[in-house]
Motif scaffolding. Structure first.
Motif, short mmCIF file in Angstrom:
data_model
loop_
_atom_site.label_atom_id
_atom_site.label_comp_id
_atom_site.label_asym_id
_atom_site.label_seq_id
_atom_site.Cartn_x
_atom_site.Cartn_y
_atom_site.Cartn_z
N MET A 1 0.84 -1.18 0.00
CA MET A 1 0.00 0.00 0.00
C MET A 1 0.89 1.24 0.00
SD MET A 1 -3.21 0.84 0.22
CE MET A 1 -4.28 2.12 0.76
N ILE A 2 0.57 2.16 -0.84
CA ILE A 2 1.34 3.40 -0.95
C ILE A 2 0.88 4.36 0.14
CG2 ILE A 2 1.77 5.38 -2.42
CD1 ILE A 2 1.51 3.55 -4.80
N GLU A 3 1.83 5.05 0.72
CA GLU A 3 1.53 6.01 1.78
C GLU A 3 0.87 7.25 1.18
OE1 GLU A 3 4.14 8.33 5.07
OE2 GLU A 3 4.91 6.42 4.35
N LYS A 4 -0.35 7.54 1.66
CA LYS A 4 -1.12 8.66 1.10
C LYS A 4 -0.42 10.00 1.33
CE LYS A 4 -5.82 6.96 0.94
NZ LYS A 4 -7.20 7.23 1.33
N ALA A 5 0.21 10.18 2.49
CA ALA A 5 0.87 11.46 2.79
C ALA A 5 1.98 11.74 1.78
CB ALA A 5 1.43 11.45 4.20
N LYS A 6 2.70 10.69 1.38
CA LYS A 6 3.78 10.86 0.40
C LYS A 6 3.22 11.25 -0.97
CE LYS A 6 8.06 8.75 -1.03
NZ LYS A 6 8.97 7.64 -0.86
N ILE A 7 2.10 10.66 -1.33
CA ILE A 7 1.47 10.99 -2.61
C ILE A 7 0.95 12.43 -2.57
CG2 ILE A 7 -0.46 10.48 -4.16
CD1 ILE A 7 -0.14 7.56 -3.41
N LEU A 33 2.06 11.06 -11.79
CA LEU A 33 2.31 10.06 -10.74
C LEU A 33 2.81 8.74 -11.32
CD1 LEU A 33 -0.69 10.64 -8.32
CD2 LEU A 33 1.73 11.01 -7.83
N LEU A 34 2.43 8.45 -12.57
CA LEU A 34 2.87 7.20 -13.20
C LEU A 34 4.38 7.20 -13.46
CD1 LEU A 34 -0.05 6.36 -15.64
CD2 LEU A 34 0.47 5.35 -13.41
N ARG A 35 5.01 8.34 -13.37
CA ARG A 35 6.48 8.39 -13.47
C ARG A 35 7.12 7.74 -12.25
NH1 ARG A 35 7.86 14.61 -15.08
NH2 ARG A 35 6.90 14.63 -17.14
N TYR A 36 6.41 7.74 -11.13
CA TYR A 36 6.96 7.26 -9.87
C TYR A 36 6.36 5.94 -9.39
CZ TYR A 36 8.43 12.12 -9.80
OH TYR A 36 8.98 13.33 -10.14
N TYR A 37 5.16 5.62 -9.82
CA TYR A 37 4.45 4.44 -9.33
C TYR A 37 3.93 3.60 -10.48
CZ TYR A 37 4.29 7.44 -5.19
OH TYR A 37 4.63 8.28 -4.16
N GLU A 38 3.77 2.32 -10.23
CA GLU A 38 3.16 1.42 -11.21
C GLU A 38 1.66 1.72 -11.30
OE1 GLU A 38 4.61 -0.96 -13.14
OE2 GLU A 38 6.52 -0.19 -12.40
N PRO A 39 1.06 1.57 -12.47
CA PRO A 39 -0.38 1.86 -12.59
C PRO A 39 -1.24 1.06 -11.61
CG PRO A 39 0.59 1.59 -14.76
CD PRO A 39 1.66 1.24 -13.75
N ILE A 46 -8.48 5.72 -5.62
CA ILE A 46 -7.62 6.14 -4.51
C ILE A 46 -7.12 7.55 -4.75
CG2 ILE A 46 -5.42 5.70 -3.34
CD1 ILE A 46 -5.91 2.70 -3.88
N LEU A 47 -6.74 7.84 -5.99
CA LEU A 47 -6.26 9.18 -6.33
C LEU A 47 -7.36 10.22 -6.10
CD1 LEU A 47 -4.15 11.13 -7.41
CD2 LEU A 47 -4.89 10.54 -9.72
N LYS A 48 -8.59 9.90 -6.45
CA LYS A 48 -9.70 10.83 -6.22
C LYS A 48 -9.87 11.11 -4.73
CE LYS A 48 -12.66 10.30 -10.24
NZ LYS A 48 -14.00 9.94 -10.72
N ASP A 49 -9.75 10.07 -3.90
CA ASP A 49 -9.84 10.26 -2.45
C ASP A 49 -8.74 11.17 -1.94
OD1 ASP A 49 -12.06 8.63 -2.28
OD2 ASP A 49 -10.92 6.84 -1.68
N ILE A 50 -7.53 10.99 -2.46
CA ILE A 50 -6.40 11.83 -2.05
C ILE A 50 -6.62 13.27 -2.48
CG2 ILE A 50 -3.93 12.25 -2.47
CD1 ILE A 50 -3.62 9.15 -2.62
N ILE A 51 -7.10 13.46 -3.70
CA ILE A 51 -7.37 14.81 -4.20
C ILE A 51 -8.47 15.47 -3.36
CG2 ILE A 51 -8.31 16.13 -6.15
CD1 ILE A 51 -5.42 15.26 -6.60
#
Length: 98
Positions: A1-7, A33-39, A46-51
């Protein structure tokens, strides 16, 4: 699981080179973000929740009533103050009160 704070910090870092009156679409943020993480590591839901967290915390704003790939997101003054303070770091750490 990717850390949301880092994203969250990385997303705000993308705004270092974006003029305050310009914005990034949700699709552009996902592409960056795809430059740093796998799709598979970062799903769009998850990205919508973070946004939405960044919007609710006052770091990003949107003018549309909806949030989809074409929605333009603008960094707020609060975000730019944090970005300027942390300009040297690759990722921005949000204050612990979030």
């Amino acid at each position: 699981m990717i850390e949301k704070a880092k994203i969250k910090g990385r997303i705000l870092g993308f705004y270092r080179n974006v003029k305050p009156l310009s914005g990034l679409t949700l699709g552009e943020i996902y592409a960056l973000l795809l430059r740093y993480y796998e799709p598979a590591a970062i799903e769009l839901s998850i990205l919508k929740d973070i946004i939405l967290d960044l919007i609710n915390d006052g770091y990003l704003r949107k003018e549309a009533l909806y949030l989809d790939a074409d929605t333009i997101l603008f960094a707020t003054e609060k975000a730019y103050l944090l970005i300027d303070k942390k300009r040297i770091d690759e990722t921005i750490e949000l204050p612990k009160d979030l």
